[in-house]
Write an enzyme that holds these catalytic residues in place. Sequence first.
Site, PDB file in Angstrom:
ATOM      1  CG  HIS A  31     -88.001-102.417  77.657  1.00 54.06           C
ATOM      2  ND1 HIS A  31     -88.092-101.041  77.556  1.00 54.06           N
ATOM      3  CD2 HIS A  31     -88.852-102.919  76.734  1.00 54.06           C
ATOM      4  CE1 HIS A  31     -88.956-100.726  76.597  1.00 54.06           C
ATOM      5  NE2 HIS A  31     -89.436-101.845  76.093  1.00 54.06           N
ATOM      6  CB  CYS A  64     -84.872 -95.223  77.287  1.00 56.04           C
ATOM      7  SG  CYS A  64     -85.198 -96.536  78.452  1.00 56.04           S
TER       8      CYS A  64
HETATM    9  N1  GLY Z   1     -92.801 -95.196  78.372  1.00 55.19           N
HETATM   10  C1  GLY Z   1     -91.883 -96.067  77.772  1.00 55.19           C
HETATM   11  C2  GLY Z   1     -92.556 -97.190  77.140  1.00 55.19           C
HETATM   12  O1  GLY Z   1     -93.492 -97.681  77.742  1.00 55.19           O
HETATM   13  O2  GLY Z   1     -92.263 -97.627  76.063  1.00 55.19           O
END
Ligand code: GLY
Length: 267
Positions: A159, A246
Amino acid sequence: MIAITRAVSPRIVECELTCHDREPIDAARASAQHERYEQWLDRHGARIVRADPAPEHPDGVFVEDAAVVLDEIAIITRPGAESRRGETDSVARLLHDYRPLHRIEEPATIDGGDVLTIGRSIFVGQSTRTNDLAVEQLREIVTPHGYEVTAVPLRECLHLKSAATAVGDGTLLVNPRCVDRESFPGLEVIAVPETEPGAANVLCLAGALLISSSYPETRRMLQHRGLAVETIDYQELEKAEAGVTCCSILFRGPSPGREEAPPVTPE
Ligand code: GLY
């Protein structure tokens, strides 16, 4: 501030992975680390609001990907990984109490981890999870509220916020291997050490900066800049390709300025 969080799924070991190799994850240890993460949020003035547990969703603890919350509105995402699409409804139910809701519609896909908001500028990572249609939909939704959306090319990371996060007023911590400094005109950019590529994900709350204890060199670098840096053991969640942003959606409460005011004593 309000922080939406969600418990770690016992199936976290089955999580999605994009740039990391799969390794065993101890779900109990991940839960304990997540609990300390919530305690840190609480200590720094955030009110924790937990989304319904979602044990059937291995990545459900990473609530950041389910929504983008601005002062005026919230945008419910359509996650790029099919396995994660069922995570958004429970977050939308909570956010409904705080903001007018908008949704990213099929076939657009976007993860909240790709959306970095700095003031009125919204940077969106062009990752494997987020497509151009979503950037366009997001732009249409937020432009009337005075935000400017910029798409940011990414490489070798999950991300945008795996590679760039804010450390304070107008300053970004960036991994230049994954994102070009030039993508953020007008902002000061500091680079993580090459030895700590995952360190660009930090969480800023109430003047404190949270970084994983996996990145001591970056912590020292930030402390030398006079920043109040605190660390957390987050290693089990990192195996699921997570950074410290996150596991929460942070936003101002419905009455900014009143929320933290001392209680009024009746006369
Ligand atoms: N494990 C986090 C994701 O891939 O969204």
